[in-house]
Design a protein around this motif. Structure first.
Motif, PDB file in Angstrom:
ATOM      1  N   ASN A  44       0.859  -1.180   0.000  1.00 36.08           N
ATOM      2  CA  ASN A  44       0.000   0.000   0.000  1.00 36.08           C
ATOM      3  C   ASN A  44       0.894   1.228   0.000  1.00 36.08           C
ATOM      4  N   PHE A  45       0.329   2.391  -0.258  1.00 36.56           N
ATOM      5  CA  PHE A  45       1.094   3.627  -0.158  1.00 36.56           C
ATOM      6  C   PHE A  45       0.171   4.804   0.089  1.00 36.56           C
ATOM      7  N   VAL A  46       0.743   5.834   0.699  1.00 37.38           N
ATOM      8  CA  VAL A  46       0.007   7.053   1.023  1.00 37.38           C
ATOM      9  C   VAL A  46       0.735   8.237   0.397  1.00 37.38           C
ATOM     10  N   ILE A  47       0.015   9.030  -0.368  1.00 37.95           N
ATOM     11  CA  ILE A  47       0.598  10.156  -1.090  1.00 37.95           C
ATOM     12  C   ILE A  47      -0.014  11.463  -0.612  1.00 37.95           C
ATOM     13  N   ASP A  48       0.829  12.412  -0.230  1.00 39.27           N
ATOM     14  CA  ASP A  48       0.401  13.793  -0.044  1.00 39.27           C
ATOM     15  C   ASP A  48       0.767  14.543  -1.320  1.00 39.27           C
ATOM     16  N   PHE A  49      -0.102  15.433  -1.778  1.00 42.41           N
ATOM     17  CA  PHE A  49       0.161  16.106  -3.043  1.00 42.41           C
ATOM     18  C   PHE A  49      -0.400  17.517  -3.062  1.00 42.41           C
ATOM     19  N   THR A  50       0.088  18.291  -4.013  1.00 39.32           N
ATOM     20  CA  THR A  50      -0.497  19.596  -4.298  1.00 39.32           C
ATOM     21  C   THR A  50      -1.012  19.574  -5.738  1.00 39.32           C
ATOM     22  N   TYR A  51      -2.087  20.273  -5.947  1.00 36.40           N
ATOM     23  CA  TYR A  51      -2.678  20.416  -7.276  1.00 36.40           C
ATOM     24  C   TYR A  51      -2.734  21.901  -7.581  1.00 36.40           C
ATOM     25  N   THR A  52      -2.031  22.326  -8.624  1.00 31.59           N
ATOM     26  CA  THR A  52      -1.929  23.746  -8.951  1.00 31.59           C
ATOM     27  C   THR A  52      -2.444  24.018 -10.356  1.00 31.59           C
ATOM     28  N   LEU A  53      -3.238  25.059 -10.483  1.00 27.55           N
ATOM     29  CA  LEU A  53      -3.736  25.509 -11.776  1.00 27.55           C
ATOM     30  C   LEU A  53      -3.285  26.956 -11.948  1.00 27.55           C
ATOM     31  N   GLY A  66      -3.934  17.827  -0.982  1.00 27.06           N
ATOM     32  CA  GLY A  66      -4.745  16.645  -0.735  1.00 27.06           C
ATOM     33  C   GLY A  66      -3.873  15.460  -0.390  1.00 27.06           C
ATOM     34  N   ASP A  67      -4.534  14.349  -0.089  1.00 24.23           N
ATOM     35  CA  ASP A  67      -3.800  13.110   0.162  1.00 24.23           C
ATOM     36  C   ASP A  67      -4.661  11.931  -0.257  1.00 24.23           C
ATOM     37  N   VAL A  68      -4.005  10.849  -0.592  1.00 28.97           N
ATOM     38  CA  VAL A  68      -4.713   9.643  -0.991  1.00 28.97           C
ATOM     39  C   VAL A  68      -3.946   8.427  -0.474  1.00 28.97           C
ATOM     40  N   SER A  69      -4.670   7.474   0.105  1.00 27.16           N
ATOM     41  CA  SER A  69      -4.083   6.202   0.524  1.00 27.16           C
ATOM     42  C   SER A  69      -4.636   5.115  -0.395  1.00 27.16           C
ATOM     43  N   ILE A  70      -3.764   4.208  -0.802  1.00 28.63           N
ATOM     44  CA  ILE A  70      -4.109   3.246  -1.846  1.00 28.63           C
ATOM     45  C   ILE A  70      -3.638   1.850  -1.480  1.00 28.63           C
ATOM     46  N   LYS A  71      -4.498   0.878  -1.685  1.00 35.13           N
ATOM     47  CA  LYS A  71      -4.139  -0.539  -1.552  1.00 35.13           C
ATOM     48  C   LYS A  71      -4.884  -1.304  -2.625  1.00 35.13           C
ATOM     49  N   ASP A  72      -4.149  -1.928  -3.526  1.00 30.77           N
ATOM     50  CA  ASP A  72      -4.759  -2.625  -4.658  1.00 30.77           C
ATOM     51  C   ASP A  72      -5.690  -1.660  -5.386  1.00 30.77           C
ATOM     52  N   GLU A  73      -6.980  -1.984  -5.504  1.00 34.10           N
ATOM     53  CA  GLU A  73      -7.919  -1.109  -6.197  1.00 34.10           C
ATOM     54  C   GLU A  73      -8.691  -0.209  -5.232  1.00 34.10           C
ATOM     55  N   LYS A  74      -8.409  -0.305  -3.955  1.00 29.45           N
ATOM     56  CA  LYS A  74      -9.125   0.488  -2.964  1.00 29.45           C
ATOM     57  C   LYS A  74      -8.383   1.791  -2.678  1.00 29.45           C
TER      58      LYS A  74
END
Length: 217
Positions: A44-53, A66-74
């Protein structure tokens, strides 16, 4: 939904025809392959990110974290005050501002509904790869790969994938539109094999007893 559309934009999920690998820059193809292998090796992995326009001519600049945690398809995504959970079957979009939860089934044919494998490996399908500039970013060697869409209807002026040459992780993703609007997704923290709880990717209805539950199907 707002959040789903933002994810689609951030990760540039464009599902097109399979790549004709013979048309790729071999070095760029190999580097992207290493990124794919690395991502798929984690539990699994957890990503912190910035989104800039940004559009300088229009004096416009917006930045969201934002942030997103991911494991397989979840996954569990937190962005713009909204939480979205995908448990492998259903998508739960939680909007505290509106005291509302929207529940929908995942539809693989819907390009606005995407799974982590599409988020982080969208470039595996529908693109040719070409090596671009190598930059030094605070001591990190970031190799950019230009993604050239196979679909002639793609409206993007340029798409660049920044890869940390040492870690083989995605550093950033840059999309430049015809009006020179620049959209960037930048990873600020990448944590792997985290001790996530067993119910981390499950929607717990009891937590939202006072919310309006909107079940779309």
């Amino acid at each position: 939904m707002k959040t789903i559309k933002i994810i689609s934009l951030v990760f540039l999920t464009i599902l097109a025809t399979k790549i004709s690998y013979a048309q790729n820059d071999n070095e760029a193809k190999a580097l992207v392959g290493q990124v794919l292998d690395k991502v798929q090796s984690y539990n699994n992995f957890v990503i912190d990110f910035t989104y800039t326009l940004e559009n300088k001519e229009q004096n416009m600049q917006q930045e969201t974290r934002g942030d997103v945690s991911i494991k397989d398809e979840k996954y569990v995504l937190n962005l713009m005050g909204t939480t979205q959970i995908f448990d492998g079957k259903k998508i739960y979009t939680i909007v505290p501002e509106d005291d509302e939860v929207t529940i929908s089934s995942y539809d693989e044919t819907d390009t606005e509904q995407i799974t982590p494998s599409k988020m982080l490996t969208f470039y595996q399908d529908g693109y040719r790869f070409k090596m671009d500039v190598l930059q030094d970013v605070k001591g990190r060697k970031i190799q950019y790969v230009e993604l050239i869409p196979m679909d002639s209807n793609n409206e993007m002026k340029q798409i660049l994938l920044g890869i940390d040459k040492q870690t083989k992780h995605i550093f950033n993703l840059i999309q430049i539109q015809p009006d020179d609007t620049r959209i960037e997704f930048r990873v600020t923290k990448f944590k792997t094999n985290e001790p996530l709880s067993a119910n981390h990717f499950q929607f717990q209805k009891s937590k939202y007893a006072d919310y309006y539950i909107n079940e779309l199907d």
